[in-house]
Design a protein around this motif. Structure first.
Motif, mmCIF file in Angstrom:
data_model
loop_
_atom_site.group_PDB
_atom_site.id
_atom_site.type_symbol
_atom_site.label_atom_id
_atom_site.label_comp_id
_atom_site.label_asym_id
_atom_site.label_seq_id
_atom_site.Cartn_x
_atom_site.Cartn_y
_atom_site.Cartn_z
ATOM 1 N N ASP A 1 43.093 44.984 13.803
ATOM 2 C CA ASP A 1 44.672 45.418 13.466
ATOM 3 C C ASP A 1 45.218 46.562 14.051
ATOM 4 N N GLY A 2 45.148 46.691 15.227
ATOM 5 C CA GLY A 2 45.425 47.711 16.036
ATOM 6 C C GLY A 2 44.615 48.888 16.130
ATOM 7 N N ARG A 3 43.504 49.012 15.391
ATOM 8 C CA ARG A 3 42.834 50.341 15.144
ATOM 9 C C ARG A 3 41.753 50.165 16.344
ATOM 10 N N GLN A 4 41.116 51.431 16.580
ATOM 11 C CA GLN A 4 40.112 51.449 17.564
ATOM 12 C C GLN A 4 38.685 51.633 16.893
ATOM 13 N N ALA A 5 37.767 50.410 17.143
ATOM 14 C CA ALA A 5 36.290 50.773 16.645
ATOM 15 C C ALA A 5 35.604 51.782 17.717
ATOM 16 N N THR A 6 34.697 52.210 16.812
ATOM 17 C CA THR A 6 33.811 53.351 17.539
ATOM 18 C C THR A 6 32.635 52.880 18.384
ATOM 19 N N VAL A 7 32.219 53.724 19.123
ATOM 20 C CA VAL A 7 31.311 53.213 20.095
ATOM 21 C C VAL A 7 29.988 52.375 19.200
ATOM 22 N N PRO A 8 29.774 51.369 19.798
ATOM 23 C CA PRO A 8 28.571 50.522 18.946
ATOM 24 C C PRO A 8 27.174 50.948 19.251
ATOM 25 N N ALA A 9 26.268 50.634 18.511
ATOM 26 C CA ALA A 9 24.829 50.694 18.846
ATOM 27 C C ALA A 9 24.532 52.102 19.196
ATOM 28 N N ALA A 10 24.970 53.194 18.476
ATOM 29 C CA ALA A 10 24.630 54.562 18.902
ATOM 30 C C ALA A 10 23.576 54.987 18.245
ATOM 31 N N GLY A 11 22.634 54.334 17.521
ATOM 32 C CA GLY A 11 21.265 54.863 16.992
ATOM 33 C C GLY A 11 20.668 54.001 15.825
ATOM 34 N N GLU B 1 20.078 51.675 13.077
ATOM 35 C CA GLU B 1 20.634 50.301 13.030
ATOM 36 C C GLU B 1 21.479 50.344 11.478
ATOM 37 N N ALA B 2 20.788 51.187 10.680
ATOM 38 C CA ALA B 2 21.484 50.981 9.287
ATOM 39 C C ALA B 2 22.725 51.889 9.118
ATOM 40 N N LEU B 3 22.898 52.681 10.199
ATOM 41 C CA LEU B 3 24.089 53.690 10.095
ATOM 42 C C LEU B 3 24.807 53.822 11.251
ATOM 43 N N ASP B 4 24.868 52.864 12.094
ATOM 44 C CA ASP B 4 25.615 52.625 13.489
ATOM 45 C C ASP B 4 26.668 51.641 13.149
ATOM 46 N N SER B 5 27.588 51.677 14.174
ATOM 47 C CA SER B 5 28.571 50.267 14.197
ATOM 48 C C SER B 5 27.920 49.315 15.165
ATOM 49 N N ASP B 6 28.398 48.115 14.725
ATOM 50 C CA ASP B 6 27.846 47.012 15.252
ATOM 51 C C ASP B 6 28.834 45.983 16.203
ATOM 52 N N ALA B 7 30.072 46.562 15.783
ATOM 53 C CA ALA B 7 31.289 45.614 16.545
ATOM 54 C C ALA B 7 31.521 46.022 17.936
ATOM 55 N N ASP B 8 31.992 45.081 18.626
ATOM 56 C CA ASP B 8 32.250 45.367 20.117
ATOM 57 C C ASP B 8 33.921 45.967 19.891
ATOM 58 N N PRO B 9 34.138 46.945 20.411
ATOM 59 C CA PRO B 9 35.309 47.590 20.457
ATOM 60 C C PRO B 9 36.509 46.766 21.070
ATOM 61 N N VAL B 10 36.223 45.818 21.758
ATOM 62 C CA VAL B 10 37.186 44.950 22.391
ATOM 63 C C VAL B 10 37.493 43.489 21.426
ATOM 64 N N THR B 11 36.429 42.794 21.068
ATOM 65 C CA THR B 11 36.656 41.703 20.401
ATOM 66 C C THR B 11 36.376 42.008 18.885
ATOM 67 N N GLY B 12 36.036 43.015 18.412
ATOM 68 C CA GLY B 12 35.718 43.407 16.978
ATOM 69 C C GLY B 12 34.637 42.640 16.363
ATOM 70 N N CYS B 13 33.803 41.877 16.971
ATOM 71 C CA CYS B 13 32.777 41.104 16.638
ATOM 72 C C CYS B 13 31.409 41.754 16.985
ATOM 73 N N THR B 14 30.532 41.415 16.146
ATOM 74 C CA THR B 14 29.095 41.849 16.135
ATOM 75 C C THR B 14 28.367 40.936 17.212
ATOM 76 N N GLY B 15 27.064 40.905 17.712
ATOM 77 C CA GLY B 15 26.308 39.990 18.259
ATOM 78 C C GLY B 15 25.773 39.046 17.509
ATOM 79 N N ALA B 16 25.236 37.846 18.008
ATOM 80 C CA ALA B 16 24.844 36.700 17.139
ATOM 81 C C ALA B 16 23.715 37.280 16.313
ATOM 82 N N VAL B 17 23.827 36.804 15.027
ATOM 83 C CA VAL B 17 22.718 36.968 14.221
ATOM 84 C C VAL B 17 22.378 35.651 13.595
#
Length: 275
Positions: free
Chosen positions: A220-230, A232-248
């Motif tokens: 919704d116009g906001r920016q996601a932080t950098v994904p996969a920073a460390g 797995e339980a505490l980092d962000s998993d969303a692609d900043p461009v698509t907003g989607c995670t990888g396939a699970v």
């Protein structure tokens, strides 16, 4: 003796001979009727309790036949085609029980689907509580099917405001409420299921069938932080461009994944918070 009377006596003689054969001429002996009990174990992938096109058979499920007194008569396993059969059974009451504690590895955590969901030829006849069909079968019955279904899978978990922009959740960083989260199939097609994050930033998709999924956040116009920073339980998993995670992939051995998080960066112009 005229010909008409002669033919009559011949017919009567033939009938008497047939009666003798059928009764062993003693009036008591007659061939015993034997019965067969079976039939099919399958994977109820859509959990509707009915055999549908494309749903596969399940091989290697242990089935035991019990008589009316509760005594085990015979044990067998479903074959490659999902079929099982108990044959040459005398008259009597029977029921079939399936060993749910020793299922084949490929369905090791599965359970029974709902019983008596419809057409008796294609539904499941086994009580999910007991693992047995109903007793008092007295004749051949080749409709005693057992449908297995996987337990539901769960995906989640959290959206937060990554105030220091390091891509990791910190104790002082707040949750973000009201983020729309949509569930897609692994090929990107929508499932039609969507939720929003709660006041605690949490979201969850529960009771999902086995399969591959993407979790897509509406930025919704906001920016996601950098994904996969460390972590797995505490980092962000969303692609900043698509907003989607990888396939699970959700399924046997991976029934729950509550690590699918989204970190949102502060709005432009908001002072950065030092780590």
């Amino acid at each position: 003796m005229n010909s008409r009377r002669w033919r009559r006596w011949v017919v009567l003689g033939v009938l008497a001979a047939l009666a003798c054969l059928l009764t062993s001429c003693g009036g008591v002996a007659r061939a015993a009727t034997t019965h067969f009990v079976g039939d099919y174990v399958w994977l109820d992938t859509d959990r509707n309790g009915l055999q549908d096109p494309g749903e596969p058979p399940v091989e290697g499920v242990r089935a035991t036949l019990f008589d009316g007194a509760g005594t085990a008569v015979e044990t067998t396993r479903s074959g490659e085609n999902g079929r099982y059969l108990f044959g040459d059974l005398p008259d009597g009451a029977y029921h079939v029980c399936f060993d749910l504690d020793a299922l084949p590895a490929q369905v090791g955590d599965h359970r029974l689907t709902a019983m008596n969901a419809g057409n008796d030829a294609v539904d499941s006849d086994v009580d999910p509580e007991t693992g047995c069909t109903r007793p008092a079968l007295t004749s051949t019955d080749l409709t005693l099917d057992a449908g297995l279904t996987a337990p539901g899978n769960e995906l989640g978990d959290y959206a937060w405001l990554d105030q220091d922009g390091d891509g990791l959740q910190s104790p002082e960083e707040p949750p973000v409420e009201g983020v729309r989260v949509a569930l897609h199939h692994g090929d990107g097609t929508p499932t039609g299921i969507a939720v929003t994050t709660g006041p605690d930033g949490r979201y969850a998709f529960s009771n999902l069938p086995d399969g591959s999924y993407l979790v897509c956040f509406d930025l919704d116009g906001r920016q996601a932080t950098v994904p996969a920073a460390g972590d797995e339980a505490l980092d962000s998993d969303a692609d900043p461009v698509t907003g989607c995670t990888g396939a699970v992939t959700a399924g046997l051995g991976a029934r729950q994944d509550l690590t699918l998080d989204l970190g949102l960066l502060p709005a432009p112009g908001t002072p950065a918070v030092s780590p």
